[in-house]
Motif scaffolding. Structure first.
Motif, PDB file in Angstrom:
ATOM      1  N   GLY A  29       7.463  23.624  50.711  1.00  0.00           N
ATOM      2  CA  GLY A  29       7.540  22.198  50.980  1.00  0.00           C
ATOM      3  C   GLY A  29       7.789  21.409  49.718  1.00  0.00           C
ATOM      4  O   GLY A  29       7.815  21.959  48.616  1.00  0.00           O
ATOM      5  N   SER A  30       7.995  20.113  49.891  1.00  0.00           N
ATOM      6  CA  SER A  30       8.278  19.281  48.728  1.00  0.00           C
ATOM      7  C   SER A  30       7.739  17.871  48.921  1.00  0.00           C
ATOM      8  O   SER A  30       7.432  17.461  50.039  1.00  0.00           O
ATOM      9  CB  SER A  30       9.784  19.223  48.467  1.00  0.00           C
ATOM     10  N   SER A  31       7.618  17.146  47.814  1.00  0.00           N
ATOM     11  CA  SER A  31       7.175  15.746  47.830  1.00  0.00           C
ATOM     12  C   SER A  31       8.121  14.924  46.979  1.00  0.00           C
ATOM     13  O   SER A  31       8.483  15.343  45.878  1.00  0.00           O
ATOM     14  CB  SER A  31       5.774  15.615  47.211  1.00  0.00           C
ATOM     15  N   GLN A  53      -2.011   9.985  46.596  1.00  0.00           N
ATOM     16  CA  GLN A  53      -2.075  11.209  47.414  1.00  0.00           C
ATOM     17  C   GLN A  53      -3.335  11.269  48.254  1.00  0.00           C
ATOM     18  O   GLN A  53      -3.340  11.874  49.318  1.00  0.00           O
ATOM     19  CB  GLN A  53      -2.065  12.436  46.505  1.00  0.00           C
ATOM     20  N   ALA A  93       2.473  15.261  36.637  1.00  0.00           N
ATOM     21  CA  ALA A  93       2.216  13.840  36.329  1.00  0.00           C
ATOM     22  C   ALA A  93       1.342  13.707  35.088  1.00  0.00           C
ATOM     23  O   ALA A  93       1.560  12.827  34.252  1.00  0.00           O
ATOM     24  CB  ALA A  93       1.551  13.165  37.522  1.00  0.00           C
ATOM     25  N   ASN A 114       0.396  16.887  40.510  1.00  0.00           N
ATOM     26  CA  ASN A 114      -0.461  16.150  39.584  1.00  0.00           C
ATOM     27  C   ASN A 114      -0.466  16.757  38.188  1.00  0.00           C
ATOM     28  O   ASN A 114      -0.606  16.030  37.199  1.00  0.00           O
ATOM     29  CB  ASN A 114      -1.882  16.073  40.135  1.00  0.00           C
ATOM     30  N   ARG A 143       7.654   6.352  37.575  1.00  0.00           N
ATOM     31  CA  ARG A 143       8.108   5.599  38.749  1.00  0.00           C
ATOM     32  C   ARG A 143       8.460   6.519  39.918  1.00  0.00           C
ATOM     33  O   ARG A 143       8.410   6.125  41.064  1.00  0.00           O
ATOM     34  CB  ARG A 143       9.337   4.751  38.388  1.00  0.00           C
ATOM     35  N   GLN A 144       8.864   7.719  39.590  1.00  0.00           N
ATOM     36  CA  GLN A 144       9.291   8.648  40.634  1.00  0.00           C
ATOM     37  C   GLN A 144       8.908  10.057  40.214  1.00  0.00           C
ATOM     38  O   GLN A 144       9.099  10.420  39.041  1.00  0.00           O
ATOM     39  CB  GLN A 144      10.808   8.571  40.797  1.00  0.00           C
ATOM     40  N   LEU A 145       8.370  10.798  41.144  1.00  0.00           N
ATOM     41  CA  LEU A 145       8.057  12.201  40.867  1.00  0.00           C
ATOM     42  C   LEU A 145       8.408  13.007  42.111  1.00  0.00           C
ATOM     43  O   LEU A 145       7.866  12.760  43.193  1.00  0.00           O
ATOM     44  CB  LEU A 145       6.578  12.364  40.509  1.00  0.00           C
ATOM     45  N   ASN A 146       9.346  13.908  41.952  1.00  0.00           N
ATOM     46  CA  ASN A 146       9.773  14.766  43.065  1.00  0.00           C
ATOM     47  C   ASN A 146       9.514  16.207  42.668  1.00  0.00           C
ATOM     48  O   ASN A 146       9.859  16.603  41.547  1.00  0.00           O
ATOM     49  CB  ASN A 146      11.277  14.620  43.341  1.00  0.00           C
ATOM     50  N   TRP A 147       8.929  16.978  43.538  1.00  0.00           N
ATOM     51  CA  TRP A 147       8.731  18.380  43.212  1.00  0.00           C
ATOM     52  C   TRP A 147       8.759  19.222  44.477  1.00  0.00           C
ATOM     53  O   TRP A 147       8.428  18.758  45.557  1.00  0.00           O
ATOM     54  CB  TRP A 147       7.452  18.598  42.403  1.00  0.00           C
ATOM     55  N   ARG A 148       9.202  20.463  44.271  1.00  0.00           N
ATOM     56  CA  ARG A 148       9.370  21.382  45.383  1.00  0.00           C
ATOM     57  C   ARG A 148       8.636  22.674  45.057  1.00  0.00           C
ATOM     58  O   ARG A 148       8.771  23.206  43.944  1.00  0.00           O
ATOM     59  CB  ARG A 148      10.876  21.665  45.572  1.00  0.00           C
ATOM     60  N   VAL A 149       7.845  23.143  45.996  1.00  0.00           N
ATOM     61  CA  VAL A 149       7.112  24.393  45.782  1.00  0.00           C
ATOM     62  C   VAL A 149       8.027  25.562  46.136  1.00  0.00           C
ATOM     63  O   VAL A 149       8.531  25.655  47.248  1.00  0.00           O
ATOM     64  CB  VAL A 149       5.821  24.446  46.628  1.00  0.00           C
ATOM     65  N   ILE A 176       6.454   5.304  42.899  1.00  0.00           N
ATOM     66  CA  ILE A 176       5.274   4.513  42.576  1.00  0.00           C
ATOM     67  C   ILE A 176       5.752   3.158  42.056  1.00  0.00           C
ATOM     68  O   ILE A 176       6.424   3.077  41.033  1.00  0.00           O
ATOM     69  CB  ILE A 176       4.396   5.217  41.518  1.00  0.00           C
ATOM     70  N   GLY A 189       0.072  19.089  46.205  1.00  0.00           N
ATOM     71  CA  GLY A 189      -0.297  17.849  45.519  1.00  0.00           C
ATOM     72  C   GLY A 189      -0.898  18.090  44.149  1.00  0.00           C
ATOM     73  O   GLY A 189      -0.622  17.363  43.197  1.00  0.00           O
ATOM     74  N   PHE A 216       7.781  11.270  45.508  1.00  0.00           N
ATOM     75  CA  PHE A 216       6.864  10.143  45.368  1.00  0.00           C
ATOM     76  C   PHE A 216       7.529   9.025  44.587  1.00  0.00           C
ATOM     77  O   PHE A 216       8.129   9.272  43.544  1.00  0.00           O
ATOM     78  CB  PHE A 216       5.612  10.586  44.584  1.00  0.00           C
TER      79      PHE A 216
END
Lengths: 174, 149
Positions: free
Chosen positions: A111-113, A78, B66, B63, B80-86, A117, B59, A115
């Motif tokens: 918004g969204s992310s 990030q 995570a 975290n 391996r994958q992390l998706n999140w929506r506020v 890895i 972010g 990720f």
């Protein structure tokens, strides 16, 4: 003020239709725009990152530091997402340079992310960060029009292998 | 306590992670990610946009998830994958509770793939974040089953 003539009304309608058709064209020209930069990861950056997310004890204990790196450096990436462009080039609210897109509102909401890895970052390695505007579209929300800006960031190592990627969705509105 | 992964009853609640981000932490996270968005450091600007204070970064919220999942995974496990929506804004000095459940376990070749479903709630029960994560365990068939219960 005089009543609008039929010609004025037609012009207003034409302007409205023109603006409606113009917006996507402006966005279309920007979609696909990509920037690229290189960054060498310094161990101090990783310590600062861990500190900022609340992992602040025994950071100088090599063994524990290494274990933490394996576990939570996943989101260290990030720190590489936002480009270090001149402050004066950012939108007035200081949001990321990728959000300098005409007619997409002046403030951010939610918004969204997403990720992915592939592997842990290695202190000292040089990474290439490629950011691309993937899409821009609008939707009518309950309190007005919302603009969705999708930015894809790919982080690659010196062998051009992908180490991490993010698809971020920024939501803007007036 | 360890047991075979296949014996785990799903969904399994992970221990909650409770965080109360301070103004200093929000500032540090903006600095370390070079995030210059004013809603994260100027309360005047944040209020002008309708927020009640500066806003916790997306972010940083990710975290927290995570950290919660990463600290529960065994040594050979990796997110391996992390998706999140506020969903709603979080503010400084507000207690945030991260709630995550292990929802599925699948064997894929020599790895075990784990799926997680996460939510972050503010202390007034507002839903702040909804998330989903995938983790991988290589050549490992045992793990801690510490749960919230």
């Amino acid at each position: 003020m005089d009543n609008p003539t039929i010609e004025d009304s037609c012009k207003n309608i034409r302007d409205f239709e023109f603006k409606k058709s113009l917006k996507p064209k402006i966005w279309e020209n920007l979609i696909g725009h990509e920037t690229s930069r290189y960054h060498t990861v310094h161990p101090r950056e990783i310590r600062r990152f861990l500190n900022s997310i609340g992992e602040c004890s025994d950071l100088h204990n090599t063994e524990k530091y290494s274990q933490r790196m394996q576990r939570i450096s996943v989101l260290f990436y990030q720190t590489l997402i936002f480009d270090d462009v001149d402050l004066r080039t950012l939108p007035p609210d200081g949001s990321p340079i990728e959000l300098v897109i005409p007619n997409t509102g002046s403030r951010s909401v939610g918004g969204s992310s997403n990720f992915s890895i592939i592997r842990t970052v290695i202190p000292g390695e040089t990474l290439r960060i490629r950011s691309k505007l993937k899409d821009v579209y609008s939707k009518m929300g309950a309190s007005g029009e919302l603009y969705f800006i999708l930015v894809e960031t790919k982080i690659e190592d010196q062998c051009e292998a992908l180490v991490a990627s993010e698809l971020a969705t920024y939501i803007r509105r007036d | 306590m360890t047991c075979d992964l296949l014996d785990i009853d799903l969904p399994l609640a992970l221990p909650d992670l409770v965080e109360t981000p301070s103004r200093e932490q929000i500032f540090m996270f903006s600095a370390v990610t070079w995030n210059r968005h004013k809603i994260h450091y100027s309360d005047v600007h944040a209020k002008s946009e309708g927020h009640r204070d500066i806003v916790v970064q997306r972010g940083l919220l990710g975290n927290f998830l995570a950290r919660q999942i990463g600290s529960w995974l065994p040594e050979k496990g990796h997110i391996r994958q992390l998706n999140w929506r506020v969903i709603d804004s979080a503010y400084p000095n507000e207690k945030l509770v991260c709630k995550t459940e292990l929802t599925s376990i699948k064997q894929v070749d020599h790895s075990i793939c784990l799926s997680f479903s996460s939510k972050i709630f503010a202390e007034d029960s507002r839903l702040i974040v909804k998330g989903h994560a995938e983790a991988e365990l290589r050549q490992c068939n045992t793990m801690s089953t510490n749960s919230a219960n």
